[in-house]
Design a protein around this motif. Structure first.
Motif, PDB file in Angstrom:
ATOM      1  N   UNK B  45       0.706  -1.125   0.092  1.00  0.00           N
ATOM      2  CA  UNK B  45      -0.029  -0.309   0.522  1.00  0.00           C
ATOM      3  C   UNK B  45       1.330   1.257   0.383  1.00  0.00           C
ATOM      4  N   UNK B  46       0.508   2.470  -0.446  1.00  0.00           N
ATOM      5  CA  UNK B  46       1.382   3.671  -0.638  1.00  0.00           C
ATOM      6  C   UNK B  46       1.529   3.997   0.735  1.00  0.00           C
ATOM      7  N   UNK B  47       3.174   4.503   0.518  1.00  0.00           N
ATOM      8  CA  UNK B  47       2.882   5.081   2.494  1.00  0.00           C
ATOM      9  C   UNK B  47       3.263   4.014   3.157  1.00  0.00           C
ATOM     10  N   UNK B  48       3.373   2.639   3.024  1.00  0.00           N
ATOM     11  CA  UNK B  48       3.334   1.847   4.322  1.00  0.00           C
ATOM     12  C   UNK B  48       5.179   1.342   3.464  1.00  0.00           C
ATOM     13  N   UNK B  49       5.489   0.560   4.484  1.00  0.00           N
ATOM     14  CA  UNK B  49       6.917  -0.088   4.155  1.00  0.00           C
ATOM     15  C   UNK B  49       6.946  -1.312   3.743  1.00  0.00           C
ATOM     16  N   UNK B  50       6.294  -2.056   4.531  1.00  0.00           N
ATOM     17  CA  UNK B  50       6.341  -3.095   5.045  1.00  0.00           C
ATOM     18  C   UNK B  50       4.788  -3.821   3.802  1.00  0.00           C
ATOM     19  N   UNK B  51       5.180  -5.040   3.353  1.00  0.00           N
ATOM     20  CA  UNK B  51       3.840  -5.024   2.272  1.00  0.00           C
ATOM     21  C   UNK B  51       3.699  -6.506   2.879  1.00  0.00           C
ATOM     22  N   UNK B  52       1.812  -5.922   2.880  1.00  0.00           N
ATOM     23  CA  UNK B  52       1.001  -7.056   3.353  1.00  0.00           C
ATOM     24  C   UNK B  52       0.533  -8.543   2.853  1.00  0.00           C
ATOM     25  N   UNK B  53       0.927  -9.250   3.291  1.00  0.00           N
ATOM     26  CA  UNK B  53       0.275 -10.559   2.902  1.00  0.00           C
ATOM     27  C   UNK B  53      -0.613 -10.687   2.815  1.00  0.00           C
ATOM     28  N   UNK B  54      -0.901 -11.709   1.155  1.00  0.00           N
ATOM     29  CA  UNK B  54      -2.533 -11.129   0.680  1.00  0.00           C
ATOM     30  C   UNK B  54      -3.444 -12.997   1.170  1.00  0.00           C
ATOM     31  N   UNK B  55      -2.201 -14.349   1.441  1.00  0.00           N
ATOM     32  CA  UNK B  55      -2.463 -15.115   1.783  1.00  0.00           C
ATOM     33  C   UNK B  55      -2.706 -15.372   4.097  1.00  0.00           C
ATOM     34  N   UNK B  56      -3.730 -14.904   4.035  1.00  0.00           N
ATOM     35  CA  UNK B  56      -4.020 -14.566   5.619  1.00  0.00           C
ATOM     36  C   UNK B  56      -4.998 -15.151   5.947  1.00  0.00           C
ATOM     37  N   UNK B  57      -5.022 -15.933   7.239  1.00  0.00           N
ATOM     38  CA  UNK B  57      -6.361 -16.477   7.096  1.00  0.00           C
ATOM     39  C   UNK B  57      -7.008 -16.336   8.640  1.00  0.00           C
ATOM     40  N   UNK B  58      -6.093 -15.502   9.407  1.00  0.00           N
ATOM     41  CA  UNK B  58      -7.423 -14.633  10.256  1.00  0.00           C
ATOM     42  C   UNK B  58      -7.353 -13.787  10.735  1.00  0.00           C
ATOM     43  N   UNK B  59      -7.692 -12.773   9.780  1.00  0.00           N
ATOM     44  CA  UNK B  59      -7.941 -11.760   9.381  1.00  0.00           C
ATOM     45  C   UNK B  59      -9.562 -12.006   9.455  1.00  0.00           C
ATOM     46  N   UNK B  60     -10.119 -10.411   9.598  1.00  0.00           N
ATOM     47  CA  UNK B  60     -12.150 -11.022   9.306  1.00  0.00           C
ATOM     48  C   UNK B  60     -11.874 -10.675   8.121  1.00  0.00           C
TER      49      UNK B  60
END
Lengths: 431, 377
Positions: B45-60
């Motif tokens: 995401x713009x403005x974020x240093x860390x990339x977000x993982x797509x395959x996550x099973x624990x988020x809403x």
């Protein structure tokens, strides 16, 4: 709804609209036919030419200079000679991407499975026909067909065997079976032993420049070479533009052009061409808590007369964050003449007859007026003095389609009153 | 690469095949020999240093929906460059994928991109399609976990699955897997309390440059010992190698011989140099233990080499299946069906209607378990 257009960002070769199936091979691969990417640093490769001596075709003893072309990267100094690609004698079109060694086996597998799929489709169609005939109970037919599918061996003999529904159509299956040629495939052979690691793996120091990074490797999914000497360049990937339509009114929001050089700016409803423009003309010395007059100009961008009213911001205005001074704006309505494009050429312009209060309006020139506002800076710190006020003006949407009125004449577009929040930075206080 | 991209055998456009892995996503077109792109499964995401993982099973659900939407958008319009509405989708998935993730993914595809149909294909089954055989013991060594599933005559033996959360959370190219002898010695040295066992001489150190400025000094001892976690046996005596034997034990007796002679290893972690050799050696060592030798009669183990890199094998199977235009349509879940029922059939969910009751209507495809796994000969 969505047409696609491919943009060759590398060489601006052309932009081709794809609505139907196209047979241009490079388009189907979504890669440019001419341009390549450097496998090390992903920049575009450029073709360089050298002169090399080469023997003449007629007389092998004499040599002549021939042009040889190779690919080179201007950024990381990689050249096609590093991977052992021979120089080509034509500038473009000579470079080929290496082929996947398993391609043949895979296409054979696909053919074999397509044959099986075709059979399944035929079975399904037959089931549908049999069902319509209603000559057997439902559960029986469904279950037996599944059983036969699972455990049959796929030869022609097997298909004629048990299962009342199939035998009922046995005549049909025999004929079809004879027409087709049976494609069989060799199942893969498993190996007993796998190659172990080479012994010197434990003792040899690794030379990092020779090993590919994961990113370089994954750019070539078919091969994924571990050594840098096997990195071959790939054709450059294209970008795509697509046309967008509003889901509600089907208005075309953006549409790709055939030629990227002919793209014109098409958005018509730009705010700048409809909202009167406020500019600061002159600022006197501003002193803390002392009232001073600032000269502002207001320019009318549209061609009809516009009426503007200014008002000070209210106490609880949510937009009013930065104001550091009190402002007194003229309370009367200001009238702006329409913009007349021919006015500067027309020397016999009629003087516009607006009754202007000289305390408020400093001057008037075609579609522009200058007016005074009174500013009282409230804060004494070093930041700039900022004033805010609200501007209300009338707006006529001339681009919207005009609905013909009932008596046949054209109705004038109705005026909509819009209010904007204006914020001006007037600079620091005078020392 | 096929020359005529748009012309399938049935006149349909070729389907898209996507393998959403925890670390990398492989995407491409059906009928091709390899995925077009292998990209990391994360979005920036713009403005974020860390990339977000797509395959996550624990988020809403809403967050997952937004992340998946953005990722699939990038896949379609940056990499594949196709119109989503034209082409069917084949998604390679793990059997143990949570239903919540599957349903959100389906929703993204149908509601946002309006694809014509979606097919969820299990990765283990697809892997054996690349070999032309019908039975195999497939082990998928992925990023987050390793999953073993035996498949006999094109039907997965579901009760015999084995999984361990040991995967390649760091695939580092200078690491490798030591052969059995050294491995045992290293393990002994680690666990030996008296400290008498000697470590074998470690391989040379490597200076790995990071970002052009810093240099990461990787000690040789780290290089070879870090992979031992895959082969060390924990308190339950489970390791990557023992999983295969445990799965064999759970299978019916008649199937064991065929399965043990047809091992297939897929997944990115299996691409480590020396992995397969070590795996075979470990299996052969473990099978001598009384726990297994009493039960397993055959000690013959053979391993296949599929016509693709192990990380792309499941994708390749999906691509082969996706090229079968005659039946792809009938086995997928179409958009109309999804809009009617609002859910996608799952093998573990019993609320999907059985085929018999709907067969006259001809609208509902039978649950994927029964149809998609069994293949005719």
């Amino acid at each position: 709804m969505h047409a696609e257009s491919f943009f060759f960002c590398c060489c601006l070769w052309k932009c081709v609209c794809v609505r139907r199936r196209s047979t241009v091979a490079s388009l189907l691969r979504r890669r440019c036919a001419n341009c390549f990417d450097c496998p090390c640093c992903m920049h575009t490769l450029s073709t360089r030419a050298t002169n090399i001596p080469a023997p003449l075709a007629d007389d092998p003893t004499k040599t002549t200079m021939k042009k040889a072309y190779y690919l080179a990267c201007g950024f990381c100094r990689w050249t096609s000679r590093d991977v052992g690609m021979a120089d080509k004698s034509v500038a473009s079109g000579g470079w080929q991407e290496p082929e996947n060694p398993h391609a043949q086996r895979i296409s054979k597998l696909i053919e074999y499975y397509q044959q099986l799929a075709h059979r399944e489709k035929q079975e399904r169609d037959r089931k549908k026909m049999a069902r319509r005939r209603q000559c057997m109970p439902l559960a029986f037919s469904q279950h037996t067909i599944h059983v036969v599918e699972k455990y049959g061996l796929g030869t022609r003999l097997q298909r004629q065997r048990p299962g009342a529904p199939i035998s009922a159509l046995a005549g049909l299956s025999l004929k079809e079976g004879e027409d087709q040629k049976e494609i069989t495939i060799e199942p893969a052979q498993a190996l007993d032993e796998v190659e172990p690691l080479p012994e010197d793996c434990y003792t040899r120091p690794i030379s990092l420049p020779e090993v590919t990074t994961l990113r370089q490797r994954l750019l070539q999914p078919d091969f994924q070479p571990a050594g840098a000497s096997q990195l071959h360049p790939r054709h450059k990937h294209l970008l795509m533009k697509r046309s967008l339509r509003c889901r509600k009114c089907e208005h075309n929001l953006s549409k790709p052009e055939f030629n990227p050089t002919s793209i014109k700016f098409k958005i018509q409803l730009v705010a700048v061409s409809y909202i009167p423009e406020v500019r600061i003309m002159s600022i006197p010395n501003l002193r803390h808590t002392k009232e001073s007059q600032v000269l502002l100009t207001l320019t009318n961008p549209v061609e009809n007369v516009t009426h503007v009213t200014l008002a000070a911001c209210e106490e609880e205005d949510p937009d009013d964050v930065n104001s550091t001074a009190k402002v007194l704006v003229p309370s009367k309505e200001l009238v702006l003449a329409g913009k007349d494009a021919a006015a500067e050429y027309d020397e016999l312009a009629e003087p516009q007859d607006f009754q202007d209060d000289p305390d408020i309006v400093a001057f008037r020139k075609s579609n522009k007026i200058g007016f005074f506002i009174k500013v009282i800076p409230q804060k004494e710190d070093d930041s700039d003095v900022t004033v805010t006020f609200r501007m209300r003006h009338d707006f006529r949407n001339l681009t919207a389609p005009v609905r013909p009125s009932e008596d046949g004449g054209d109705a004038a577009p109705e005026a909509i009153w819009l209010t904007h929040h204006v914020e001006l930075r007037l600079g620091p206080l005078a020392p | 690469m096929p020359i005529f991209d748009g012309l399938g055998s049935g006149g349909e456009k070729t389907a898209i095949v996507i393998d959403l892995g925890a670390a990398y996503t492989k995407c491409g077109f059906a009928g091709e020999t390899g995925p077009r792109f292998i990209i990391p499964s994360e979005i920036r995401k713009p403005g974020q240093q860390q990339a977000t993982k797509v395959v996550q099973y624990n988020i809403n659900t809403e967050e997952l929906y937004a992340i998946l939407k953005e990722f699939i958008h990038i896949l379609y319009f940056r990499h594949l460059l196709v119109n989503p509405r034209d082409r069917r989708v084949v998604i390679i998935e793990s059997i143990l994928c949570p239903s919540h993730f599957r349903e959100t993914l389906t929703k993204v595809f149908f509601k946002q991109f309006e694809v014509p149909s979606v097919l969820f294909a299990p990765s283990h089954l697809m892997a054996i399609m690349t070999l032309g055989i019908n039975s195999a013991l497939v082990m998928d060594c992925g990023y987050t976990e390793t999953l073993v599933l035996p498949i006999y005559e094109c039907t997965p033996i579901l009760p015999a699955w084995e999984a361990l959360p040991l995967g390649g959370k760091a695939i580092h190219k200078t690491c490798f897997v030591s052969d059995l002898q050294r491995g045992l010695q290293i393990q002994e040295a680690k666990f030996n309390l008296e400290g008498t066992a000697e470590r074998p001489a470690p391989p040379p150190d490597v200076d790995y440059p990071l970002d052009g400025e810093k240099i990461l000094h990787v000690k040789g001892s780290i290089r070879d010992s870090v992979m031992e976690i895959l082969f060390e046996q924990d308190n339950e005596e489970k390791s990557v190698a023992s999983m295969i034997l445990d799965a064999l034990v759970k299978c019916p007796i008649d199937t064991r011989k065929v399965l043990s002679e047809n091992l297939v290893v897929i997944g990115g972690t299996a691409m480590l140099p020396g992995f397969l050799h070590r795996l075979l050696a470990e299996i052969r060592l473990l099978v001598e233990k009384p726990k297994y030798s009493d039960v397993l009669a055959s000690k013959n183990f053979r391993i296949h080499s599929p016509p693709a890199k192990p990380s792309c094998t499941a994708w390749l199977g999906g691509a082969i299946f996706g090229a079968l235009q005659d039946i792809l349509g009938s086995r997928s879940v179409s958009r109309d069906h999804y809009n009617q029922t609002g859910r996608i059939p799952d093998w573990c969910c019993l609320s999907s209607p059985p085929p018999e009751s709907f067969y006259e209507a001809g609208k509902t495809p039978p649950p994927l378990m029964k149809r998609a796994y069994s293949m005719e000969k």
